[in-house]
Design a protein around this motif. Structure first.
Motif, PDB file in Angstrom:
ATOM      1  N   ILE A 142    -112.190  -7.442  30.083  1.00  0.00           N
ATOM      2  CA  ILE A 142    -111.172  -6.650  28.646  1.00  0.00           C
ATOM      3  C   ILE A 142    -110.867  -7.931  27.567  1.00  0.00           C
ATOM      4  CG2 ILE A 142    -109.463  -5.053  26.524  1.00  0.00           C
ATOM      5  CD1 ILE A 142    -110.315  -3.183  29.686  1.00  0.00           C
ATOM      6  N   LEU A 143    -111.211  -8.514  26.367  1.00  0.00           N
ATOM      7  CA  LEU A 143    -110.238  -9.912  25.760  1.00  0.00           C
ATOM      8  C   LEU A 143    -109.985  -9.131  24.763  1.00  0.00           C
ATOM      9  CD1 LEU A 143    -113.505 -11.975  26.197  1.00  0.00           C
ATOM     10  CD2 LEU A 143    -111.056 -11.955  28.296  1.00  0.00           C
ATOM     11  N   ALA A 144    -109.091  -9.621  23.753  1.00  0.00           N
ATOM     12  CA  ALA A 144    -108.549  -9.807  22.576  1.00  0.00           C
ATOM     13  C   ALA A 144    -109.036 -10.426  21.795  1.00  0.00           C
ATOM     14  CB  ALA A 144    -106.928 -10.293  22.284  1.00  0.00           C
ATOM     15  N   MET A 145    -109.932  -9.622  20.285  1.00  0.00           N
ATOM     16  CA  MET A 145    -109.955  -9.858  19.541  1.00  0.00           C
ATOM     17  C   MET A 145    -108.761 -11.190  18.352  1.00  0.00           C
ATOM     18  SD  MET A 145    -112.323  -7.964  17.098  1.00  0.00           S
ATOM     19  CE  MET A 145    -113.397  -7.160  17.895  1.00  0.00           C
ATOM     20  N   GLU A 164    -109.242  -5.777  19.737  1.00  0.00           N
ATOM     21  CA  GLU A 164    -107.962  -6.356  18.842  1.00  0.00           C
ATOM     22  C   GLU A 164    -106.805  -5.659  18.879  1.00  0.00           C
ATOM     23  OE1 GLU A 164    -110.058  -6.295  14.075  1.00  0.00           O
ATOM     24  OE2 GLU A 164    -108.965  -4.315  14.891  1.00  0.00           O
ATOM     25  N   GLY A 165    -106.681  -4.863  19.833  1.00  0.00           N
ATOM     26  CA  GLY A 165    -105.092  -3.998  20.309  1.00  0.00           C
ATOM     27  C   GLY A 165    -105.539  -4.708  22.075  1.00  0.00           C
ATOM     28  N   ASP A 178    -105.837   4.828  20.452  1.00  0.00           N
ATOM     29  CA  ASP A 178    -105.242   4.773  19.801  1.00  0.00           C
ATOM     30  C   ASP A 178    -104.489   2.881  19.759  1.00  0.00           C
ATOM     31  OD1 ASP A 178    -102.684   5.435  17.864  1.00  0.00           O
ATOM     32  OD2 ASP A 178    -101.724   5.839  19.510  1.00  0.00           O
ATOM     33  N   GLY A 179    -104.892   2.719  18.749  1.00  0.00           N
ATOM     34  CA  GLY A 179    -103.820   0.623  19.223  1.00  0.00           C
ATOM     35  C   GLY A 179    -105.220  -0.386  19.347  1.00  0.00           C
ATOM     36  N   ALA A 180    -106.987  -0.241  19.629  1.00  0.00           N
ATOM     37  CA  ALA A 180    -107.371  -0.841  19.953  1.00  0.00           C
ATOM     38  C   ALA A 180    -107.957  -1.293  19.082  1.00  0.00           C
ATOM     39  CB  ALA A 180    -109.227   0.293  21.258  1.00  0.00           C
ATOM     40  N   GLY A 181    -108.345  -0.661  18.210  1.00  0.00           N
ATOM     41  CA  GLY A 181    -108.834  -1.494  16.627  1.00  0.00           C
ATOM     42  C   GLY A 181    -109.846  -1.578  16.960  1.00  0.00           C
ATOM     43  N   LYS A 182    -110.648  -2.704  16.031  1.00  0.00           N
ATOM     44  CA  LYS A 182    -112.000  -3.410  16.014  1.00  0.00           C
ATOM     45  C   LYS A 182    -112.316  -3.202  17.197  1.00  0.00           C
ATOM     46  CE  LYS A 182    -115.539  -5.362  13.984  1.00  0.00           C
ATOM     47  NZ  LYS A 182    -116.025  -6.888  12.807  1.00  0.00           N
ATOM     48  N   GLU A 242    -105.278  -7.369  23.454  1.00  0.00           N
ATOM     49  CA  GLU A 242    -103.193  -8.033  24.123  1.00  0.00           C
ATOM     50  C   GLU A 242    -102.321  -6.864  24.489  1.00  0.00           C
ATOM     51  OE1 GLU A 242    -102.303  -7.222  19.729  1.00  0.00           O
ATOM     52  OE2 GLU A 242    -104.490  -8.322  20.560  1.00  0.00           O
ATOM     53  N   LYS A 243    -102.227  -5.318  23.971  1.00  0.00           N
ATOM     54  CA  LYS A 243    -101.595  -5.039  24.655  1.00  0.00           C
ATOM     55  C   LYS A 243    -101.594  -4.228  25.507  1.00  0.00           C
ATOM     56  CE  LYS A 243    -100.009  -3.997  19.754  1.00  0.00           C
ATOM     57  NZ  LYS A 243    -100.172  -2.386  18.731  1.00  0.00           N
ATOM     58  N   LEU A 244    -100.507  -4.390  27.007  1.00  0.00           N
ATOM     59  CA  LEU A 244    -100.740  -3.309  28.292  1.00  0.00           C
ATOM     60  C   LEU A 244    -101.258  -2.366  28.545  1.00  0.00           C
ATOM     61  CD1 LEU A 244    -101.469  -4.149  31.167  1.00  0.00           C
ATOM     62  CD2 LEU A 244     -98.959  -3.490  31.465  1.00  0.00           C
ATOM     63  N   SER A 245    -100.894  -1.570  26.758  1.00  0.00           N
ATOM     64  CA  SER A 245    -101.109  -0.061  27.215  1.00  0.00           C
ATOM     65  C   SER A 245    -102.197   0.277  26.839  1.00  0.00           C
ATOM     66  CB  SER A 245     -99.754   0.804  26.677  1.00  0.00           C
ATOM     67  OG  SER A 245     -99.885   0.095  24.987  1.00  0.00           O
ATOM     68  N   VAL A 246    -102.640  -0.360  25.682  1.00  0.00           N
ATOM     69  CA  VAL A 246    -104.037  -0.237  24.966  1.00  0.00           C
ATOM     70  C   VAL A 246    -104.915  -0.604  26.356  1.00  0.00           C
ATOM     71  CG1 VAL A 246    -105.912  -1.075  23.496  1.00  0.00           C
ATOM     72  CG2 VAL A 246    -102.910  -0.846  22.655  1.00  0.00           C
ATOM     73  N   TYR A 247    -104.714  -2.239  26.413  1.00  0.00           N
ATOM     74  CA  TYR A 247    -105.883  -2.462  27.293  1.00  0.00           C
ATOM     75  C   TYR A 247    -106.017  -1.433  28.916  1.00  0.00           C
ATOM     76  CZ  TYR A 247    -106.869  -5.996  31.231  1.00  0.00           C
ATOM     77  OH  TYR A 247    -107.954  -6.537  32.371  1.00  0.00           O
ATOM     78  N   ASN A 248    -104.948  -0.341  29.078  1.00  0.00           N
ATOM     79  CA  ASN A 248    -105.217  -0.026  30.876  1.00  0.00           C
ATOM     80  C   ASN A 248    -105.769   1.732  30.262  1.00  0.00           C
ATOM     81  OD1 ASN A 248    -103.756  -1.632  31.950  1.00  0.00           O
ATOM     82  ND2 ASN A 248    -102.049  -0.544  31.994  1.00  0.00           N
ATOM     83  N   LYS A 249    -105.716   1.894  28.957  1.00  0.00           N
ATOM     84  CA  LYS A 249    -106.425   2.696  28.068  1.00  0.00           C
ATOM     85  C   LYS A 249    -108.092   2.161  27.812  1.00  0.00           C
ATOM     86  CE  LYS A 249    -102.705   4.911  25.218  1.00  0.00           C
ATOM     87  NZ  LYS A 249    -102.079   4.981  23.804  1.00  0.00           N
ATOM     88  N   ILE A 250    -108.310   1.184  27.124  1.00  0.00           N
ATOM     89  CA  ILE A 250    -109.647   1.107  27.375  1.00  0.00           C
ATOM     90  C   ILE A 250    -110.095   0.283  28.793  1.00  0.00           C
ATOM     91  CG2 ILE A 250    -111.155  -1.373  26.815  1.00  0.00           C
ATOM     92  CD1 ILE A 250    -109.004  -1.736  24.501  1.00  0.00           C
ATOM     93  N   GLN A 251    -109.728   0.172  29.618  1.00  0.00           N
ATOM     94  CA  GLN A 251    -110.196  -0.173  31.346  1.00  0.00           C
ATOM     95  C   GLN A 251    -110.195   1.346  31.819  1.00  0.00           C
ATOM     96  OE1 GLN A 251    -107.595  -1.654  34.018  1.00  0.00           O
ATOM     97  NE2 GLN A 251    -109.751  -3.242  34.958  1.00  0.00           N
TER      98      GLN A 251
END
Length: 167
Positions: free
Chosen positions: A163-166, A135-136, A72-76, A138-147
Motif C-alpha cells: 500500500i502506497l500513498a498517492m 491518497e490517504g 473513510d479517508g482513503a480518497g482516490k 500516509e495515515k496509519l489508520s487509513v493504511y490499516n483499514k485498506i490492508q
C-alpha cells in the motif's frame, strides 16, 4: 438427357476460360468457408485464454478499487493485481486399470458427452500480489483499514499487499 447436359457443361468448362475461372473461384470460396467452420470456435464453445484471465483480473481490480474508494479517508484509490498462472480447467476423467506383463497400468481418459469433454470446474488463478495506491494511505489508520479490507476480500497474506500513498 441429363448425360448430354453434364457432357455439355464439361465441354464448356474445358473450352471457356471464364467459366473455368468462375468454377475454381467458387470451389476456393467453399473450401475457405468449410475450413473456417472447423477451425474457429463457435460462440457457444468456451475457450480459456489469456483474455479470460485478464478479464478476471480486471474485474477483481475494479471491484476492490470501487470498495476501497469508499473507505473513510482513503480518497482516490488505484489497484493492480498480479496472479501466479492462468486459468485451470478440471476435466471429468475415467480411470481404468489394465494388467500387463510389466504389472498394472492405470489409464485415465476424459469423459465425453456428445463428443465434448465434461468440465467439472474452472479454477481461477491464485493472486500472488496486490498493489494499492491511495491518497490517504500516509495515515496509519487509513493504511490499516485498506490492508484489512484487502485481506478480508482476497485470499492473500499481508506480505503480498503493498500500500502506497498517492502523490
Amino acid at each position: 438427357m441429363s448425360n448430354f447436359r453434364i457432357k455439355g457443361i464439361l465441354d464448356k468448362i474445358k473450352t471457356d476460360g471464364k467459366t473455368r475461372f468462375i468454377l475454381i473461384a467458387v470451389c476456393v470460396i467453399l473450401l475457405i468457408i468449410l475450413l473456417g467452420i472447423n477451425f474457429f470456435p463457435k460462440n457457444n464453445e468456451k475457450t480459456v485464454s489469456a483474455d479470460s484471465v485478464a478479464e478476471y483480473i480486471e474485474t477483481v481490480e475494479q471491484k476492490l478499487e470501487k470498495l476501497l474508494n469508499k473507505v473513510d479517508g482513503a480518497g482516490k484509490v488505484s489497484v493492480a493485481i498480479n496472479v501466479e498462472s492462468g486459468m485451470e480447467t478440471v476435466l471429468a476423467m475415467t480411470t481404468t486399470t489394465k494388467e500387463t506383463s510389466a504389472g498394472r497400468e492405470i489409464v485415465s481418459t476424459p469423459v465425453l458427452v456428445n463428443g465434448k469433454t465434461v468440465v467439472l470446474k474452472e479454477v481461477y488463478p491464485k493472486i500472488c500480489g496486490v498493489l494499492i495506491v491511495a491518497e490517504g494511505a500516509e495515515k496509519l489508520s487509513v493504511y490499516n483499514k485498506i490492508q484489512q479490507a484487502t485481506l478480508s476480500l482476497l485470499d492473500v497474506k499481508a506480505s503480498q499487499i503493498e500500500i502506497l500513498a498517492m502523490k
